[in-house]
Write an enzyme that holds these catalytic residues in place. Structure first.
Site, PDB file in Angstrom:
ATOM      1  N   GLY A  73       1.029  -1.307  -0.296  1.00 34.27           N
ATOM      2  CA  GLY A  73       0.052   0.322   0.202  1.00 34.27           C
ATOM      3  C   GLY A  73       0.573   1.465   0.084  1.00 34.27           C
ATOM      4  O   GLY A  73       0.392   2.235  -0.549  1.00 34.27           O
ATOM      5  N   SER A  74       1.971   1.404   0.423  1.00 34.57           N
ATOM      6  CA  SER A  74       2.746   2.717   0.505  1.00 34.57           C
ATOM      7  C   SER A  74       3.616   2.496  -0.242  1.00 34.57           C
ATOM      8  O   SER A  74       3.282   4.025  -1.263  1.00 34.57           O
ATOM      9  CB  SER A  74       3.706   2.156   1.996  1.00 34.57           C
ATOM     10  OG  SER A  74       3.257   2.519   3.427  1.00 34.57           O
ATOM     11  N   ASN A 154      -6.869   3.949   9.256  1.00 27.43           N
ATOM     12  CA  ASN A 154      -7.121   2.387  10.188  1.00 27.43           C
ATOM     13  C   ASN A 154      -6.949   2.752  11.160  1.00 27.43           C
ATOM     14  O   ASN A 154      -6.717   1.304  11.533  1.00 27.43           O
ATOM     15  CB  ASN A 154      -5.501   2.591   9.060  1.00 27.43           C
ATOM     16  CG  ASN A 154      -4.862   3.727   9.546  1.00 27.43           C
ATOM     17  OD1 ASN A 154      -5.041   5.081   8.931  1.00 27.43           O
ATOM     18  ND2 ASN A 154      -3.564   3.710  10.644  1.00 27.43           N
ATOM     19  N   GLN A 182      -7.558  -0.287   4.042  1.00 28.77           N
ATOM     20  CA  GLN A 182      -8.166  -0.883   5.302  1.00 28.77           C
ATOM     21  C   GLN A 182     -10.197  -1.530   4.546  1.00 28.77           C
ATOM     22  O   GLN A 182     -10.265  -2.284   5.064  1.00 28.77           O
ATOM     23  CB  GLN A 182      -8.439  -0.150   6.870  1.00 28.77           C
ATOM     24  CG  GLN A 182      -6.776   0.284   7.214  1.00 28.77           C
ATOM     25  CD  GLN A 182      -6.896  -0.605   7.934  1.00 28.77           C
ATOM     26  OE1 GLN A 182      -7.301  -1.489   8.115  1.00 28.77           O
ATOM     27  NE2 GLN A 182      -5.511  -0.441   8.122  1.00 28.77           N
ATOM     28  N   SER A 202      -3.433  -3.161  -0.328  1.00 26.43           N
ATOM     29  CA  SER A 202      -2.464  -4.237   0.166  1.00 26.43           C
ATOM     30  C   SER A 202      -2.765  -5.395   1.398  1.00 26.43           C
ATOM     31  O   SER A 202      -4.160  -5.372   1.463  1.00 26.43           O
ATOM     32  CB  SER A 202      -1.841  -3.704   1.560  1.00 26.43           C
ATOM     33  OG  SER A 202      -0.554  -4.181   2.394  1.00 26.43           O
ATOM     34  N   GLY A 203      -1.809  -6.775   0.780  1.00 25.33           N
ATOM     35  CA  GLY A 203      -2.094  -8.448   0.315  1.00 25.33           C
ATOM     36  C   GLY A 203      -1.774  -8.005   2.128  1.00 25.33           C
ATOM     37  O   GLY A 203      -2.987  -9.107   2.393  1.00 25.33           O
ATOM     38  N   HIS A 204      -1.909  -7.817   2.946  1.00 22.36           N
ATOM     39  CA  HIS A 204      -1.674  -8.847   3.904  1.00 22.36           C
ATOM     40  C   HIS A 204      -2.741  -7.864   5.644  1.00 22.36           C
ATOM     41  O   HIS A 204      -2.764  -8.076   6.473  1.00 22.36           O
ATOM     42  CB  HIS A 204       0.214  -8.065   4.717  1.00 22.36           C
ATOM     43  CG  HIS A 204       0.866  -6.466   5.049  1.00 22.36           C
ATOM     44  ND1 HIS A 204       0.006  -6.035   6.177  1.00 22.36           N
ATOM     45  CD2 HIS A 204       0.766  -5.355   4.163  1.00 22.36           C
ATOM     46  CE1 HIS A 204       0.243  -4.882   6.814  1.00 22.36           C
ATOM     47  NE2 HIS A 204       0.656  -4.545   5.926  1.00 22.36           N
ATOM     48  N   THR A 240      11.706  -8.341 -11.069  1.00 25.38           N
ATOM     49  CA  THR A 240      10.979  -8.688 -11.664  1.00 25.38           C
ATOM     50  C   THR A 240       9.777  -9.127 -10.579  1.00 25.38           C
ATOM     51  O   THR A 240      10.127  -9.126  -9.249  1.00 25.38           O
ATOM     52  CB  THR A 240      12.247 -10.480 -11.280  1.00 25.38           C
ATOM     53  OG1 THR A 240      13.028  -9.947 -12.291  1.00 25.38           O
ATOM     54  CG2 THR A 240      11.163 -11.686 -11.516  1.00 25.38           C
ATOM     55  N   CYS A 327       4.628   4.008  20.132  1.00 25.14           N
ATOM     56  CA  CYS A 327       4.773   3.614  21.132  1.00 25.14           C
ATOM     57  C   CYS A 327       6.229   2.490  19.847  1.00 25.14           C
ATOM     58  O   CYS A 327       7.047   2.490  20.604  1.00 25.14           O
ATOM     59  CB  CYS A 327       4.263   2.674  22.237  1.00 25.14           C
ATOM     60  SG  CYS A 327       3.413   1.372  21.672  1.00 25.14           S
TER      61      CYS A 327
END
Length: 403
Positions: A73-74, A154, A182, A202-204, A240, A327
């Site tokens: 995503g970034s 998010n 999100q 984003s996949g994760h 690649t 944090c």
């Protein structure tokens, strides 16, 4: 209640599910060819990439040639925003519109562009984290080259009025990008119906591995390359192809988008039960819009404690969560999102985000609710800040008003 493990930080990342892992594994050890090679092993990999592109496009209501795979995503945000800025500058348009609560992938990119001669308007949000299409319309100028507004926040889970914003941008002929990291897989998205020109994902966040994402780029938009080198991604993004990741992303997004309405009903019920239970703790508040919010998102502020301490004690009880306090960055400042919705520093510091996944159960919610009140009571009993709050506001140690 017996200690158990509850993962409630799915907004940060998700586990790779078995079906996703299973489709990926062959491309590590058998179909490992370079998708740019002309021999059969490479051509087989290229076919897998094409099939994956078709699945991602179908999930978004896009065309196959409008999907570009990225590292996440970034990267997609950076490519969309910097690329649109470069195109705008060629036409003398150097004004960008965004919001005060975007992910840092957007905010830091905008800050970078400000240092290079661009002007950025950061739209304020209301107390629930919402921005309106009218705000966008009022902010658009003759020199506006891009509007970039996240689909869903998010941290606090608020869902923005994306179709209305898209319609305004289309009418004003201004490019519209949304960071939907999100939202994808959790909210039904049709990029054409919603007048979205570019979309990052984003996949994760949807049970694919880390390090894979995509950018939807409407046909007719020709962004400059963010990464120069080879001719991959139709000459637009060198490097690649990450074939296992691409295949995994396609499987994950197809699974995530297959049952969004049913999934939303079930997870929202668990979310609402969790919110209701937490708000029984005195001196707590819900952050974000109560209705227009992601199904699995719970974000609350608990007065008199520090978010970091709360997370550590939840972890000791087997619960993974996150806080609005930065944090992990070494910063003492609370979340920019919570400050933007009007929370004072001391309340923003005591925030807790719990994000439920598809496999969340009622037992998980019950366990969190059985553990959290005791943790809050213990932390408050050690907190000089809570002592001052009770004294100044005539409260009992448990947060209830004194008679």
């Amino acid at each position: 209640m017996e200690k158990r493990f509850v993962y409630a930080d799915n907004a940060a990342t998700t586990r790779v599910t078995k079906n996703v892992l299973d489709v990926m594994l062959p491309y590590f050890t058998e179909g490992y060819g370079n998708a740019s090679s002309i021999y059969q092993l490479g051509m087989d990999a290229a076919k897998a990439v094409l099939a994956a592109r078709e699945k991602v496009a179908a999930a978004l209501g896009a065309k196959v040639n409008e999907i570009y795979f990225t590292a996440g995503g970034s990267e997609s945000d950076n490519w969309a925003i910097k690329g649109a800025a470069e195109l705008g500058a060629k036409k003398g348009k150097k004004h960008i519109i965004t919001t005060a609560i975007e992910h840092h992938a957007v905010l830091h990119t905008c800050e970078y562009l400000e240092k290079h001669g661009f002007e950025v308007t950061y739209l304020p949000v209301d107390e629930y984290g919402r921005v309106t299409a009218q705000q966008v319309a009022d902010a658009i100028r003759e020199d506006t080259c891009l509007v970039t507004i996240m689909f869903a926040n998010n941290e606090i889970g608020t869902i923005m009025p994306i179709p209305e914003i898209g319609a305004v941008c289309k009418e004003k002929k201004v490019m519209f990008h949304t960071d939907a990291v999100q939202a994808v897989g959790h909210v039904e998205i049709d990029v054409k119906a919603m007048d979205i020109d570019m979309l990052s994902l984003s996949g994760h966040k949807i049970h694919a591995p880390k390090g894979i994402g995509a950018l939807y780029m409407r046909n007719g938009i020709a962004l400059p390359n963010l990464i120069a080198g080879g001719a991959q991604e139709r000459g637009k993004r060198a490097g690649t192809e990450n074939v296992p990741g691409i295949v995994g992303l396609a499987e994950a997004i197809t699974t995530a988008c297959a049952d969004i309405p049913e999934k939303t009903v079930r997870i929202s019920a668990l979310r609402d039960k969790l919110i209701e239970g937490i708000l029984k703790i005195p001196q707590t508040r819900l952050n974000g819009d109560a209705k227009q919010r992601l199904a699995g998102n719970v974000n609350v502020s608990i007065r008199g404690i520090e978010g970091e301490s709360l997370l550590l004690m939840l972890d000791l009880n087997g619960i993974c969560a996150s806080s609005g306090s930065a944090c992990t960055s070494g910063s003492l400042d609370p979340s920019h999102v919570l400050l933007a919705i009007g929370l004072p520093h001391e309340i923003a510091h005591g925030s807790l985000r719990l994000s439920l996944g598809e496999d969340a159960t009622e037992e998980d919610v019950d366990y969190i609710l059985s553990v959290l009140p005791g943790i809050v009571a213990r932390l408050r009993s050690m907190s000089p800040l809570w002592e001052r709050v009770c004294k100044n506001e005539n409260l009992n140690p448990d947060g209830t008003p004194k008679a």
